[in-house]
Design an enzyme around this catalytic site. Structure first.
Site, PDB file in Angstrom:
ATOM      1  N   ARG A   1     -11.217  37.211 169.077  1.00  0.00           N
ATOM      2  CA  ARG A   1     -11.033  36.743 167.895  1.00  0.00           C
ATOM      3  C   ARG A   1     -12.014  35.529 167.839  1.00  0.00           C
ATOM      4  NH1 ARG A   1     -10.643  32.318 169.121  1.00  0.00           N
ATOM      5  NH2 ARG A   1     -10.954  31.813 167.050  1.00  0.00           N
ATOM      6  N   GLY A   2     -12.595  35.148 166.793  1.00  0.00           N
ATOM      7  CA  GLY A   2     -13.570  34.229 166.453  1.00  0.00           C
ATOM      8  C   GLY A   2     -14.781  35.149 166.123  1.00  0.00           C
TER       9      GLY A   2
ATOM     10  N   ARG B   1     -11.363  44.113 160.694  1.00  0.00           N
ATOM     11  CA  ARG B   1     -11.072  42.764 160.112  1.00  0.00           C
ATOM     12  C   ARG B   1     -12.293  42.626 158.908  1.00  0.00           C
ATOM     13  NH1 ARG B   1      -9.653  37.695 163.584  1.00  0.00           N
ATOM     14  NH2 ARG B   1      -8.682  37.134 161.523  1.00  0.00           N
TER      15      ARG B   1
ATOM     16  N   ASP C   1     -16.814  31.802 159.596  1.00  0.00           N
ATOM     17  CA  ASP C   1     -16.708  33.369 159.624  1.00  0.00           C
ATOM     18  C   ASP C   1     -17.796  34.083 158.779  1.00  0.00           C
ATOM     19  OD1 ASP C   1     -13.858  32.365 160.571  1.00  0.00           O
ATOM     20  OD2 ASP C   1     -14.221  34.270 161.158  1.00  0.00           O
TER      21      ASP C   1
ATOM     22  N   ASN D   1     -13.894  29.981 156.576  1.00  0.00           N
ATOM     23  CA  ASN D   1     -13.514  29.925 157.816  1.00  0.00           C
ATOM     24  C   ASN D   1     -11.960  29.864 157.845  1.00  0.00           C
ATOM     25  OD1 ASN D   1     -13.933  28.946 160.524  1.00  0.00           O
ATOM     26  ND2 ASN D   1     -13.126  26.929 160.201  1.00  0.00           N
ATOM     27  N   LYS D   2     -11.405  29.605 158.885  1.00  0.00           N
ATOM     28  CA  LYS D   2      -9.762  29.697 159.117  1.00  0.00           C
ATOM     29  C   LYS D   2      -9.284  28.825 157.859  1.00  0.00           C
ATOM     30  CE  LYS D   2      -8.093  31.453 161.066  1.00  0.00           C
ATOM     31  NZ  LYS D   2      -7.457  33.027 160.743  1.00  0.00           N
TER      32      LYS D   2
END
Ligand code: MRU
Length: 356
Positions: free
Chosen positions: A53-54, A96, A245, A255-256
């Site tokens: 991930r990332g 994703r 992201d 982003n998260k």
């Protein structure tokens, strides 16, 4: 298998029968174990379930995933090769939705394949696909180090810095984006104290960032996400740096989930909020962040986090995995080409240009 290396992922073997080996990030920090990905579905599942991930790491894994998916092509027939390539890349693209690096890497592989000579046989094409995936992987190492060098100049010895989620070596080929800034600062003798948001609901900060900082001996304090305001009010933090992201043409940055609230808090406490992201994370096809696709994840991640029920049966749950921080809250975007500041459409275009 247990391993002593912290390489996020690596290819093992040749293009025709080799496979992808990646750290299974769902097992950290308790176990550092690797997962072998030998077929397309295993790569897809590894991305979907956040074993890898990332944003940059997802792109690299997908590029290798194309090679794995193409191993089922048995003949030199061009139409078979081309239709399988479309099938494989389309499938990986469904893993994703938010990190644009996934689509960037798949596009790059598709364009590379489109340049193949008609006379190339299957083996030559496979070798060329693997070579391109390896180049994407290698380039990311260089990019992360360049981001670190630009970012470290923004920080001073002794500073407290807050980060969210994990934008470290695990989220990239190595070194990371936001964490590369901290690692590079350490390399040049600046001692930082990093406040690590645990990052609900999947705890990438607690499980991965705290682990990576510990591995490198960087002072770190883990906090619950809801403690960030208090830590800022106490004057412990003088900068915030997170990854991204997807960055739109005007600098709005996904982003998260939770990043946006930290940016708001940083503004309220007059603390500069920076994004660290490579050019491959920019999506200039989107004028602003409104249309960035936000991944929605399962209710169980909130109601049964890590296997324990923490909410009543059948409770309604909303679980967006990302949020978008408006450009006006971002003091600068640290890229491998330099720092975009102030964050405006014009300055993004100047730094990122046509090549993103
Ligand atoms: O859901 P995740 O763990 O893939 O989310 C990752 C992030 O939001 C990272 O901060 C981002 O991808 C930057 S990684 C260098």
């Amino acid at each position: 298998m247990t391993t002593s290396t912290t390489e996020t992922m690596r290819w093992q073997g040749d293009a025709n029968s080799g496979h992808l080996v990646l750290i299974d990030q769902t097992q950290l920090p308790v176990q550092l174990v690797e997962k072998d990905c030998r077929d397309l579905e295993t790569v897809w599942e590894a991305i979907k379930m956040l074993r890898v991930r990332g944003a940059p790491a997802i792109g690299i894994a997908a590029a290798y995933g194309v090679v794995i998916g193409m191993q089922t092509v048995a003949s030199d027939d061009k139409s078979e090769f081309d239709s399988r390539l479309a099938e494989v890349t389309d499938h990986l693209a469904t893993s994703r939705p938010t990190a644009v690096n996934l689509f960037w890497a798949l596009d790059r592989i598709r364009k590379h394949a489109a340049s193949f000579d008609d006379g190339m046989d299957r083996n030559a094409k496979m070798a060329a696909l693997l070579a391109e995936a390896s180049v994407i992987h290698e380039e990311d190492r260089e990019v992360c180090h360049a981001i670190g060098r630009y970012g470290a100049e923004l920080l001073a010895d002794g500073q407290g810095v807050l980060t969210h989620c994990n934008a470290g070596g695990l989220a990239t080929a190595e070194y990371g984006t936001a964490l590369s800034v901290f690692f590079t600062a350490q390399d040049v003798g600046k001692n930082l104290h990093i406040f690590v948001d645990e990052t609900r609901p999947l705890l990438q900060g607690a499980r991965l960032t705290a682990w990576e900082l510990g591995q490198r001996g960087i002072q770190a304090t883990l906090i619950c996400d809801s403690m960030a305001a208090q830590v800022m009010k106490e004057g412990r933090v003088s900068a915030v740096i997170t990854g991204a992201d997807r960055v739109a043409a005007n600098g709005d940055s996904a982003n998260k989930i939770g990043t946006y609230s930290i940016a708001v808090l940083a503004r309220a406490h007059e603390i500069p909020f920076y994004i660290a992201a490579p050019v491959s994370t920019f999506d200039l096809s989107l004028a602003d962040g409104v249309n960035i696709p936000i991944e929605q994840r399962s209710a169980e991640e909130i109601t049964h986090g890590f296997g324990r029920q923490t909410a009543p049966d059948n409770v309604d749950v909303y679980n967006p995995a990302f949020d978008v921080t408006p450009a006006e809250l971002i003091a600068g975007i640290i890229t491998e080409r330099g720092v975009i500041s102030p964050v405006t459409t014009e300055n993004v275009a100047k730094m990122v240009g046509q090549s993103a």
